[in-house]
Design an enzyme around this catalytic site. Sequence first.
Site, PDB file in Angstrom:
ATOM      1  CD  GLN A 148       2.887   1.045   5.873  1.00  0.00           C
ATOM      2  OE1 GLN A 148       1.987   0.679   6.609  1.00  0.00           O
ATOM      3  NE2 GLN A 148       4.134   1.183   6.306  1.00  0.00           N
TER       4      GLN A 148
ATOM      5  CG  ASN B   2      -0.775  -0.226   2.480  1.00  0.00           C
ATOM      6  OD1 ASN B   2      -0.174  -1.222   2.842  1.00  0.00           O
ATOM      7  ND2 ASN B   2      -1.169   0.685   3.342  1.00  0.00           N
ATOM      8  CG  ASP B   3      -0.040   4.058   2.938  1.00  0.00           C
ATOM      9  OD1 ASP B   3      -0.981   3.500   2.369  1.00  0.00           O
ATOM     10  OD2 ASP B   3      -0.106   4.493   4.100  1.00  0.00           O
TER      11      ASP B   3
HETATM   12  N1  DQQ Z   1      -1.856   3.118   5.735  1.00  0.00           N
HETATM   13  C1  DQQ Z   1      -2.693   4.255   6.004  1.00  0.00           C
HETATM   14  C2  DQQ Z   1      -1.836   5.044   6.936  1.00  0.00           C
HETATM   15  C3  DQQ Z   1      -1.203   4.020   7.771  1.00  0.00           C
HETATM   16  C4  DQQ Z   1      -0.913   2.945   6.786  1.00  0.00           C
HETATM   17  C5  DQQ Z   1      -3.075   5.013   4.779  1.00  0.00           C
HETATM   18  C6  DQQ Z   1      -1.058   1.554   7.337  1.00  0.00           C
HETATM   19  O1  DQQ Z   1      -2.554   5.983   7.709  1.00  0.00           O
HETATM   20  O2  DQQ Z   1      -0.025   4.486   8.401  1.00  0.00           O
HETATM   21  O3  DQQ Z   1      -3.391   4.156   3.712  1.00  0.00           O
HETATM   22  O4  DQQ Z   1      -0.745   0.593   6.377  1.00  0.00           O
END
Ligand code: DQQ
Length: 598
Positions: free
Chosen positions: A103, A86-87
């Site tokens: 992430q 993800n991020d």
């Molecule tokens: N993903 C969210 C964030 C967090 C992370 C945003 C957790 O707020 O830190 O997509 O995977």
Amino acid sequence: MLTYLYKAYNTCPTAHSLHFTMLFKTKLSSLNIPMKIYGFYVFSLCCFLIFNGVRVEAFRNHTRLLNVSQSYRTAYHFQPTKNWMNDPNGPMYYKGVYHFFYQHNPYGPLWGNMSWAHAISHDLINWVHLDIALVPNEPYDINGCFSGSTTILPNGEPAILYTGVDANLHQVQNLAFPKNISDPLLNEWVKWPLNPILSPPDEIDPSFYRDPSTGWMGADGEWRVVIGTRIDHQGAAILYKSKDFRSWNRSLSPLHLSNITTFWECPDFYPVMRNGKSGLDTSVTSVQGKDIRHVLKASFNYQDYYILGKYDPLSDRYDVDADFMKSKGWLRYDYGRFYASKSFYDGEKKRRILWSWVCEGDTAPDAIEKGWSGLQTIPRSIWLSKNEDQLVQWPVKELEKLRTRKVHLENKKLKGGSMIEISGITASQADVEITFSFSNLKHAEVLSAEVVDPQILCTQKNATTDGKFGPFGLLVLASKDLTEHTAVFFRVFRIANSFRVLMCADTSRSSLKPFIDKPIYGAFLALDPRYAKISLRTLIDHSIVESFGGEGLACITSRVYPVLAVGEQAHLYAFNNGTQSLSISSLSAWSMKKAQIV
Ligand code: DQQ
């Protein structure tokens, strides 16, 4: 109810399943329905699941035979070899090498075990995956190493500041440093022994305290960072200051908070030049004594919004032009699927670069079958528009190295209701640039000024609804008979004595597959079609379509999952479904080579 069910099945956790859980809980509890009716709902739910389970299984067997599911892997967008992503986290340029962290769940294709995976590159397009930089293994991050940023300190040492989810499920902020700063690959990272360096203040909910930004140095020589949170139900970026980047004090006032928004994730704060495309280091607060502008981005409502304003580095006051959701266009980086973005300053090429997570629109069982989930956008250069009222984005120049076989045409008339195929390139893996022109706009459709939401307008007037000037644009990832296609298109409207250009991406016919999210997205293009040609650049990469309208004035990213328009069976068309003729002043389309991501 079916909507909720559908959302639960989807793999975009921030935008979908979390949303589902919240909605589902509140809807059912607030209904206060008698048990009999409740029973009926449960019964219908079971029937729905069984019926669709059978249907989906049959479909899945079909796609398995065709081996379609692996066709959604991209050729030139960044993704890990397998599992969940993800991020974007802490992108930076260090000793001649681009570093990208993200992430990642190293153990599966769904969200969990949040770690910071790490990759390096010399050109932002070809990548080498390195060992995972941070894994959740300490009391202060045992439930996840969540998002954060990197900052290069005055001695040249990079620091990671990230959110850890501790043993009590509280979000705290932690530091990590490279084991060996003379290693340009920064292969090993060591967590700071005094972690956590910040814990949630009393009045802040410990589940809403995360995603520290890159640090910037103020006029007093002290570092600043912001952290995403919620204060009294308002989205906020709280400000911290430090002399040494290790011990931090909270400032009395947040950098910004906004009462129509909820909790903010992944805040990003950076300067932009008043004219020109060059980027600025995050710590720069003026250029040759002249004002610059500052951007604050926050991720909420499943979208990335930004505002522009003037930042005073002495008082830390940030005066915004218009608050979130209040400016005329609800400024967003991208009006499609785009979340938790992060920018960094590339000192080598003097530009600011933006990355973003593009989540899936298919389901959790699909992710399990594919063995992966999540993409990143192509890194984009980002700068302030000439009018200084919005940002402009364009794929980094290095992407053009992947362009190979080219087709080109100029001054081609597209009569109302006509379409041409753009053949000779790989339509499932392509980069297309097209510019349209008209002789005059006298007969443009009139738009009543009250209709302001471009997404609603694109939904009401989709690619098949004819108009006068438009819809015209591209049909991408299209099957030969157009059973499947994604339309990226424009319409020109007249409002009183001016014109408005609408840009849409319609994925509603992108796939025959069931349970896919197939939205229609829309944005207005801030250009006057009497003086500027309408242009579109679209990056097509198997299951992602990234479009840049008006040379980057509006961007729309979609995820699509064709089952017919796959590989060699994918086609590309330019179309005009309006009644008025127009011209393609120029079209260049390239097949794209595969990036080396190893
Ligand atoms: N993903 C969210 C964030 C967090 C992370 C945003 C957790 O707020 O830190 O997509 O995977």
